[in-house]
Design a protein around this motif. Structure first.
Motif, PDB file in Angstrom:
ATOM      1  N   ARG A  73       0.847  -1.191   0.000  1.00  0.00           N
ATOM      2  CA  ARG A  73       0.000   0.000   0.000  1.00  0.00           C
ATOM      3  C   ARG A  73       0.885   1.245   0.000  1.00  0.00           C
TER       4      ARG A  73
ATOM      5  N   LYS B 288     -11.082 -10.655   2.248  1.00  0.00           N
ATOM      6  CA  LYS B 288      -9.787 -10.194   1.761  1.00  0.00           C
ATOM      7  C   LYS B 288      -9.362 -10.901   0.479  1.00  0.00           C
TER       8      LYS B 288
ATOM      9  N   VAL C  27     -13.536  -4.306   0.927  1.00  0.00           N
ATOM     10  CA  VAL C  27     -12.169  -4.217   1.438  1.00  0.00           C
ATOM     11  C   VAL C  27     -11.182  -4.374   0.286  1.00  0.00           C
TER      12      VAL C  27
ATOM     13  N   THR D 249     -11.007  -1.036  -1.767  1.00  0.00           N
ATOM     14  CA  THR D 249     -10.272   0.010  -1.050  1.00  0.00           C
ATOM     15  C   THR D 249      -8.795  -0.322  -0.982  1.00  0.00           C
ATOM     16  N   ASP D 250      -8.489  -1.579  -0.701  1.00  0.00           N
ATOM     17  CA  ASP D 250      -7.094  -2.018  -0.643  1.00  0.00           C
ATOM     18  C   ASP D 250      -6.411  -1.831  -2.000  1.00  0.00           C
TER      19      ASP D 250
ATOM     20  N   LYS E 117      -3.177   0.665  -3.038  1.00  0.00           N
ATOM     21  CA  LYS E 117      -1.954   0.131  -3.637  1.00  0.00           C
ATOM     22  C   LYS E 117      -1.582   0.836  -4.933  1.00  0.00           C
TER      23      LYS E 117
ATOM     24  N   LEU F  57      -9.909  -4.069   7.219  1.00  0.00           N
ATOM     25  CA  LEU F  57      -9.008  -3.452   6.247  1.00  0.00           C
ATOM     26  C   LEU F  57      -7.609  -3.282   6.807  1.00  0.00           C
TER      27      LEU F  57
ATOM     28  N   LYS G 189      -6.522  -0.496   8.078  1.00  0.00           N
ATOM     29  CA  LYS G 189      -6.104   0.853   7.719  1.00  0.00           C
ATOM     30  C   LYS G 189      -7.246   1.814   8.040  1.00  0.00           C
TER      31      LYS G 189
END
Length: 553
Positions: A50, A207, A279, A282-283, A287, A315, A317
Motif C-alpha cells: 500500500r 480479503k 475491502v 479500497t485495498d 496500492k 481493512l 487501515k
C-alpha cells in the motif's frame, strides 16, 4: 443545464485499458467487460504494498433535498488528480431497487459522475446478480434439506435465512413457502433486498477468495431443535456458493467524466448493513494511488460509524482524513423548514440546523482523525447563509470548511477542497476506536447511541431479549454490532430531524451475521425490503429504438 444522463452521454469515454495504464495496471491484470469497464484481477495485486492515504467521505443525516455525497466524492478525486497527485475513487455499486424506486441512479451528478452510468446503475458486471444467486441457492438447499428428512434437525421456527431480490417489493416481505403436498414442508418466510444479504456483507469484507469461502461456511442459517447453530458448512455448500461468487469478488474499474479511475465494488446498505464498498476495492486503490477516496452510505451515524468500527479492523487501515458533506438546504430541513421553502433565504433556520451538523462533527472527530466540512453549494444558497456555516465550523468547532461546486463546475469546483483535504491527510493523527473489540454487545450499543447518536439508552423487546440470550449462549456477544435504523434521523424514528438528545433506541431483535463477523440490532421500524413510492422512478426511465436509455440520474 443538461440532465445527468445527457451529460454522461455527451462524454467521450476512454478505453478502459487507458484508464488502467494510468494507474499501472497491465492488460493481463484486467478482465474486460466491453470497452469501458473491466474487472481487476485481485490476485495479481495480492502482494503489492500500500502506498496511499485513505480519505473517507460521509455526511449529515440525508434529507429529501439531497446532500450530494457521491458527487462531492467524484469531484474530489478529479480535483486531486488535476493538482498533480494520483487519486482513485472507491465506491459502492448501486442497487436497482433504489434506482427504480426513489433515486433514479447513484453515480454522482452534473459534471461529477462516473461512467458508463447506464451500466453501473443497472446490471453493471453482474456482481449483485451473483450475490442474489448465491443467497437464493443457499435458501433452496436449506428448504430441500427440510424436505428430504431434516437430518440436521433444523427448527423451522428458528430459520434466519430468507430469500433476496435486487428490487423494492413490499409484497414479498412476508410469504408462505412450500404450499402443496409435494413442495413442503410449509413455513412462513419472505424476501429481503439483495443489499441486505449477509453474502453481500461477506463479499465486501473478504480479503480474498479463500477468506470468502471461510466466511460463507460460517454463515448461521438457523438453529436446530436444541438451540444450536446450523451453518453453511453443515449444509456442505460453502464451495458451491464460492463458485457462484468466483468472478464477483474481483473489483470493477471504470472512469469519471474527467477520466479519473474509479473502482466500484459491492453494495451493502448502511442502514441495514455496514454500508461500505469492498475491502478488496479500497485495498486496491491504496496500492495504486497516492490517495484512495471512498464513501460510506447515508450519514456518519450509519455508514461513517460502521466504516470506522466494522470495516477498519478488517481493512487494517484507518482513514487519514474525513470529509463531512453538508448543504444549506439540508440544514434548513433539519431546522423544520418545509421542503418547498428550502430555496428561500433563512439564516435563522440555518443556525438552528447546525445542531445536526454539530452532532455529526462530534461523532467523527471522536476517532482522532482530521475532519473537513464540504459544503455542497446549490444555486439558491445565500452567501450570508454560507458564512453562517463557515463561522460555526471554523470559529466554534476549530475545523476547516470548503465550498464544493463540482455538480456545475466539475473538478474546478473542488480544487480548494482537494488542497485542504490533502493537507489534512498528510498530517499524522492517531486513530482512537470508539469501543474495544472485547466489549459486550450491550456496551457497544450504549457507546454508539450515546457518543454517535446523542441518545441516552436502548430498550429491548421480548424477542430481542431472547435473541441476546442466544447470542451469549453461542459466544457471539463480543462481535461488532451493526445498528440497523432509519437514515433520516439520529433516532430510530424517521420523522424526528435535527439534533435530539436523551432519546431511547428501541431494539426489536438481533440477527447474527457470523460469516460477516457482526451482529445486526434491528431498531425501530427499519425494514430489510423497501417498497416503491407512490410515483416510482421507474416511470421516468425509458429506452429508445437505438438502445439509448433516458431518465436515469
Amino acid at each position: 443545464m443538461k440532465s445527468d444522463i445527457e451529460i454522461a452521454h455527451d462524454t467521450t469515454e476512454l478505453p478502459i485499458t487507458e484508464i488502467a495504464q494510468q494507474i499501472g495496471l497491465s492488460e493481463k491484470q484486467l478482465i474486460p467487460y466491453g470497452h469501458d469497464k473491466a474487472k481487476i484481477d485481485a490476485v495479481s495485486l495480492a502482494n503489492a504494498p500500500r502506498q496511499g492515504k485513505l480519505i473517507l467521505v460521509t455526511s449529515i443525516n440525508p434529507t429529501p433535498a439531497g446532500e450530494g455525497k457521491t458527487t462531492v466524492t467524484i469531484g474530489l478525486v478529479d480535483a486531486i488528480n488535476r493538482l498533480g497527485k494520483s487519486a482513485i475513487g472507491a465506491l459502492r455499486e448501486p442497487s436497482m431497487g433504489p434506482v427504480f424506486g426513489l433515486k433514479g441512479g447513484a453515480t454522482g451528478g452534473g459534471f461529477a459522475q462516473v461512467i458508463p452510468m447506464d451500466d453501473i446503475n443497472l446490471h453493471f458486471t453482474g456482481d449483485i446478480h451473483a450475490v442474489s444467486a448465491a443467497h437464493n441457492l443457499l435458501a433452496a438447499v436449506l428448504d430441500n434439506h427440510l424436505h428430504q428428512g431434516n437430518a440436521l434437525q433444523i427448527d423451522p421456527d428458528n430459520i434466519f435465512w430468507r430469500r433476496v431480490l435486487d428490487m423494492n417489493d413490499r409484497a414479498l416481505r412476508q410469504i408462505t413457502l412450500g404450499k402443496g403436498k409435494i413442495n413442503g414442508p410449509e413455513r412462513d418466510s419472505g424476501f429481503d433486498i439483495t443489499a441486505s444479504s449477509e453474502i453481500m456483507a461477506i463479499l465486501t469484507l473478504s480479503k480474498n477468495l479463500s477468506d470468502l469461502k471461510k466466511r460463507l461456511g460460517r454463515i448461521v442459517v438457523a438453529l436446530n431443535v436444541k438451540g444450536e447453530p446450523v451453518t453453511v458448512s453443515d449444509l456442505k455448500v460453502a464451495g458451491a456458493l464460492t463458485a457462484v461468487l468466483k468472478d464477483a469478488i474481483n473489483p470493477n474499474l471504470v472512469q469519471s467524466l474527467e477520466h479519473s479511475p474509479f473502482i466500484i465494488h459491492g453494495g451493502p446498505f448502511a442502514n441495514i448493513a455496514q454500508g461500505t464498498n469492498s475491502v478488496i476495492a479500497t485495498d486496491t486503490a491504496l496500492k495504486l494511488a497516492d490517495y484512495a477516496v471512498t464513501e460510506a452510505g447515508f450519514g456518519s451515524d450509519l455508514g461513517g460509524e460502521k466504516f470506522m468500527d466494522v470495516k477498519v479492523p478488517v481493512l487494517g487501515k484507518e482513514p487519514d482524513a474525513v470529509v463531512l458533506v453538508a448543504t444549506i438546504k439540508a440544514l434548513k430541513f433539519h431546522a423544520g423548514v418545509a421542503l418547498a421553502d428550502l430555496g428561500q433565504k433563512d439564516v435563522a433556520a440555518v443556525k438552528k440546523g447546525l445542531g445536526n451538523l454539530n452532532r455529526h462533527l462530534d461523532a467523527m472527530t471522536r476517532y482522532g482523525k482530521p475532519v473537513v466540512v464540504a459544503l455542497n453549494k446549490f444555486a439558491s444558497d445565500d452567501m450570508e447563509e454560507i458564512r453562517t456555516v463557515k463561522d460555526f465550523v471554523e470559529n466554534e468547532k476549530g475545523l476547516k470548511m470548503e465550498i464544493a461546486t463540482s455538480f456545475v463546475d466539475g473538478f474546478e469546483g473542488s480544487l480548494e477542497l482537494a488542497k485542504t483535504v490533502i493537507a489534512a491527510a498528510d498530517n499524522h493523527h492517531f486513530f482512537m476506536p470508539l469501543y474495544h473489540a472485547d466489549d459486550t454487545i450491550e456496551d457497544k450499543m450504549t457507546t454508539i447511541i450515546e457518543k454517535i447518536y446523542g441518545g441516552k439508552n436502548y430498550e429491548l423487546s421480548d424477542r430481542a431479549v431472547s435473541d441476546l440470550a442466544e447470542l451469549k449462549a453461542n459466544g457471539w456477544d463480543k462481535l461488532p454490532v451493526v445498528i440497523a435504523k432509519t437514515p433520516n434521523s439520529l433516532t430510530d424514528d424517521s420523522k424526528i430531524h435535527g439534533a435530539p438528545s436523551g432519546f431511547t433506541i428501541h431494539i426489536r431483535r438481533f440477527i447474527p451475521k457470523i460469516g460477516a463477523g457482526f451482529v445486526v440490532a434491528m431498531a425501530g421500524k427499519v425494514l430489510m425490503m423497501p417498497g416503491l413510492g407512490k410515483v416510482p422512478a421507474a416511470e421516468k426511465i425509458d429506452v429508445d429504438a437505438n438502445g439509448q436509455i433516458t431518465g436515469l440520474s
